[in-house]
Design a protein around this motif. Sequence first.
Motif, PDB file in Angstrom:
ATOM      1  N   GLY A 118      -0.688   5.043  -7.907  1.00 13.59           N
ATOM      2  CA  GLY A 118      -0.199   3.873  -6.592  1.00 13.59           C
ATOM      3  C   GLY A 118      -1.650   2.758  -6.670  1.00 13.59           C
ATOM      4  O   GLY A 118      -2.848   2.894  -6.527  1.00 13.59           O
ATOM      5  N   VAL A 119      -0.821   1.608  -6.297  1.00 17.59           N
ATOM      6  CA  VAL A 119      -1.227   0.308  -5.802  1.00 17.59           C
ATOM      7  C   VAL A 119      -1.375   0.457  -4.295  1.00 17.59           C
ATOM      8  O   VAL A 119      -0.615   0.787  -3.758  1.00 17.59           O
ATOM      9  N   VAL A 120      -3.013   0.616  -4.247  1.00 18.35           N
ATOM     10  CA  VAL A 120      -3.272   0.705  -2.430  1.00 18.35           C
ATOM     11  C   VAL A 120      -3.668  -0.613  -2.812  1.00 18.35           C
ATOM     12  O   VAL A 120      -5.011  -1.657  -2.774  1.00 18.35           O
ATOM     13  N   THR A 191       3.264   2.218  -3.465  1.00 17.53           N
ATOM     14  CA  THR A 191       2.110   1.420  -2.949  1.00 17.53           C
ATOM     15  C   THR A 191       2.201   1.719  -1.653  1.00 17.53           C
ATOM     16  O   THR A 191       2.792   2.580  -0.799  1.00 17.53           O
ATOM     17  N   ALA A 192       0.582   1.266  -1.391  1.00 18.64           N
ATOM     18  CA  ALA A 192       0.670   1.395  -0.061  1.00 18.64           C
ATOM     19  C   ALA A 192      -0.578   0.555   0.570  1.00 18.64           C
ATOM     20  O   ALA A 192      -0.581  -0.072   0.312  1.00 18.64           O
ATOM     21  N   ARG A 193      -0.218   0.621   1.954  1.00 19.08           N
ATOM     22  CA  ARG A 193      -1.584  -0.573   2.750  1.00 19.08           C
ATOM     23  C   ARG A 193      -2.636   0.975   3.442  1.00 19.08           C
ATOM     24  O   ARG A 193      -2.118   1.761   3.836  1.00 19.08           O
ATOM     25  N   THR A 194      -3.825   0.110   3.446  1.00 19.88           N
ATOM     26  CA  THR A 194      -5.169   0.508   4.050  1.00 19.88           C
ATOM     27  C   THR A 194      -5.599  -0.843   4.845  1.00 19.88           C
ATOM     28  O   THR A 194      -5.488  -1.510   4.302  1.00 19.88           O
ATOM     29  N   SER A 195      -5.725  -0.452   6.398  1.00 20.25           N
ATOM     30  CA  SER A 195      -6.797  -1.099   6.741  1.00 20.25           C
ATOM     31  C   SER A 195      -8.359  -0.681   6.858  1.00 20.25           C
ATOM     32  O   SER A 195      -9.251  -1.268   7.107  1.00 20.25           O
ATOM     33  N   ILE A 229       2.232   3.029 -16.778  1.00 20.82           N
ATOM     34  CA  ILE A 229       2.445   2.614 -15.278  1.00 20.82           C
ATOM     35  C   ILE A 229       0.880   2.172 -14.316  1.00 20.82           C
ATOM     36  O   ILE A 229       1.541   1.556 -13.875  1.00 20.82           O
ATOM     37  N   ALA A 230       0.521   2.326 -14.601  1.00 26.39           N
ATOM     38  CA  ALA A 230      -0.913   2.595 -13.922  1.00 26.39           C
ATOM     39  C   ALA A 230      -0.891   0.637 -14.599  1.00 26.39           C
ATOM     40  O   ALA A 230      -1.506  -0.043 -13.243  1.00 26.39           O
ATOM     41  N   ARG A 231      -1.141   0.061 -15.459  1.00 18.44           N
ATOM     42  CA  ARG A 231      -0.940  -1.490 -15.961  1.00 18.44           C
ATOM     43  C   ARG A 231       0.167  -1.866 -15.006  1.00 18.44           C
ATOM     44  O   ARG A 231       0.699  -3.533 -14.891  1.00 18.44           O
ATOM     45  N   ASP A 232       1.566  -1.531 -15.314  1.00 18.93           N
ATOM     46  CA  ASP A 232       2.658  -1.477 -14.132  1.00 18.93           C
ATOM     47  C   ASP A 232       2.407  -1.859 -12.960  1.00 18.93           C
ATOM     48  O   ASP A 232       2.868  -3.219 -12.940  1.00 18.93           O
ATOM     49  N   LEU A 233       2.368  -0.791 -13.251  1.00 23.92           N
ATOM     50  CA  LEU A 233       2.204  -1.300 -11.018  1.00 23.92           C
ATOM     51  C   LEU A 233       1.619  -2.095 -11.004  1.00 23.92           C
ATOM     52  O   LEU A 233       1.018  -3.193  -9.470  1.00 23.92           O
ATOM     53  N   ILE A 234       0.259  -2.788 -11.428  1.00 27.27           N
ATOM     54  CA  ILE A 234      -1.021  -3.672 -11.085  1.00 27.27           C
ATOM     55  C   ILE A 234      -0.590  -5.090 -11.582  1.00 27.27           C
ATOM     56  O   ILE A 234      -0.640  -5.665 -10.564  1.00 27.27           O
ATOM     57  N   ALA A 235       0.240  -5.326 -12.695  1.00 25.50           N
ATOM     58  CA  ALA A 235       1.137  -5.836 -12.855  1.00 25.50           C
ATOM     59  C   ALA A 235       2.354  -6.495 -11.832  1.00 25.50           C
ATOM     60  O   ALA A 235       2.681  -8.037 -11.292  1.00 25.50           O
ATOM     61  N   ARG A 236       2.920  -5.875 -10.976  1.00 22.91           N
ATOM     62  CA  ARG A 236       3.745  -5.679 -10.072  1.00 22.91           C
ATOM     63  C   ARG A 236       3.581  -6.260  -8.841  1.00 22.91           C
ATOM     64  O   ARG A 236       3.437  -7.452  -8.692  1.00 22.91           O
ATOM     65  N   TRP A 237       1.882  -5.637  -8.340  1.00 28.38           N
ATOM     66  CA  TRP A 237       1.650  -6.412  -7.268  1.00 28.38           C
ATOM     67  C   TRP A 237       0.922  -7.903  -7.798  1.00 28.38           C
ATOM     68  O   TRP A 237       1.634  -8.759  -6.958  1.00 28.38           O
ATOM     69  N   ALA A 238       0.353  -8.155  -8.981  1.00 31.61           N
ATOM     70  CA  ALA A 238       0.138  -9.442  -9.356  1.00 31.61           C
ATOM     71  C   ALA A 238       1.039 -10.808  -9.133  1.00 31.61           C
ATOM     72  O   ALA A 238       0.570 -11.824  -8.679  1.00 31.61           O
ATOM     73  N   ARG A 239       2.537 -10.120  -9.579  1.00 30.15           N
ATOM     74  CA  ARG A 239       3.728 -10.845  -9.395  1.00 30.15           C
ATOM     75  C   ARG A 239       4.069 -11.624  -8.065  1.00 30.15           C
ATOM     76  O   ARG A 239       5.210 -12.171  -7.711  1.00 30.15           O
ATOM     77  N   GLY A 240       3.645 -10.506  -7.219  1.00 30.27           N
ATOM     78  CA  GLY A 240       4.109 -10.554  -5.596  1.00 30.27           C
ATOM     79  C   GLY A 240       5.409 -10.041  -5.193  1.00 30.27           C
ATOM     80  O   GLY A 240       6.070  -9.449  -4.895  1.00 30.27           O
ATOM     81  N   ASP A 241       5.467  -8.819  -6.480  1.00 30.46           N
ATOM     82  CA  ASP A 241       7.181  -7.632  -6.528  1.00 30.46           C
ATOM     83  C   ASP A 241       6.830  -6.517  -5.615  1.00 30.46           C
ATOM     84  O   ASP A 241       7.202  -5.741  -4.876  1.00 30.46           O
ATOM     85  N   LEU A 242       5.378  -5.917  -4.958  1.00 28.18           N
ATOM     86  CA  LEU A 242       4.863  -5.087  -3.987  1.00 28.18           C
ATOM     87  C   LEU A 242       4.618  -6.024  -2.903  1.00 28.18           C
ATOM     88  O   LEU A 242       3.713  -5.124  -2.139  1.00 28.18           O
ATOM     89  N   ALA A 243       5.459  -7.258  -2.312  1.00 27.37           N
ATOM     90  CA  ALA A 243       4.481  -7.585  -0.963  1.00 27.37           C
ATOM     91  C   ALA A 243       5.216  -7.148   0.159  1.00 27.37           C
ATOM     92  O   ALA A 243       4.411  -7.315   0.831  1.00 27.37           O
ATOM     93  N   GLY A 244       6.067  -6.131   0.267  1.00 26.57           N
ATOM     94  CA  GLY A 244       6.494  -5.684   1.300  1.00 26.57           C
ATOM     95  C   GLY A 244       5.539  -4.832   2.378  1.00 26.57           C
ATOM     96  O   GLY A 244       4.905  -4.172   1.703  1.00 26.57           O
ATOM     97  N   GLY A 245       5.753  -4.305   3.366  1.00 22.14           N
ATOM     98  CA  GLY A 245       5.219  -3.866   4.383  1.00 22.14           C
ATOM     99  C   GLY A 245       4.437  -4.578   5.023  1.00 22.14           C
ATOM    100  O   GLY A 245       4.084  -5.517   5.284  1.00 22.14           O
ATOM    101  N   ASN A 246       3.784  -3.607   5.878  1.00 21.10           N
ATOM    102  CA  ASN A 246       2.928  -4.103   7.399  1.00 21.10           C
ATOM    103  C   ASN A 246       1.101  -3.316   6.835  1.00 21.10           C
ATOM    104  O   ASN A 246       1.388  -2.209   6.605  1.00 21.10           O
TER     105      ASN A 246
END
Length: 246
Positions: A118-120, A191-195, A229-246
Amino acid sequence: MFLLIDADNAFPLTPAGEPKLFDVCPHPTTTRITLPDGTVAARLERVRAAELVEYTGDARSHAGHPQVARAVALLRARERERFDPADGSPLTWDDAGAQAHGASGRPIFPRIDPSVIGVVQNADGSAILLGENARRPGYFTCIAGYVDVGETAEAAFAREVMEETGRRIHDVRYVCSQPWALSGALMLGFTARTSDVEPQSATDGELTRIIWASREDLAGLTLAREGTIARDLIARWARGDLAGGN
């Protein structure tokens, strides 16, 4: 029709990038399986796919291709899983390579191992955590690992991120999946978030380098191969498709 796969899991391609099928099998093969559409996937013996045609693909470049993923995974299972784990008797596989039986008659199926990747993202989603694996150096990719016994996929991803990078994550969300025939895994993408900008604990040493990469940084990095899948996840984040979350 024959789909010819060599010892390195490479196979001929058409100029359009699709697996090239042969009307007859022009070279000796070892293991064969019959795919649902009637195509015979065959392991080339002492011949490389690159010797047959100008264009070739492999199990990494076409990891998400249903025909390729099934063919490579079932050939691998038939070649590696040769004995019944219950009594040690030799296994006899059906023509499709999807089921085998030993002396007990108990059905044996190809093993599938769940794994997570996943993308962190950092707190504001402006950068992601990427690592270079000690066993596969030369490119940056997502954090990944296998699901342990008794774990949920979400818990496994949180554990792998902590073990490999020393960061705690939250807002873990499922994104997509991809079969990974090379190891018999089913990769579950998150996808996930970290502080945690910096690591909060020691790491297991699996990654030789860990970096924060912005969208602008990606163009200057060698990343996981296209089609993974790693490249796909990175590409999705780069396009802003994984922008949800807090």
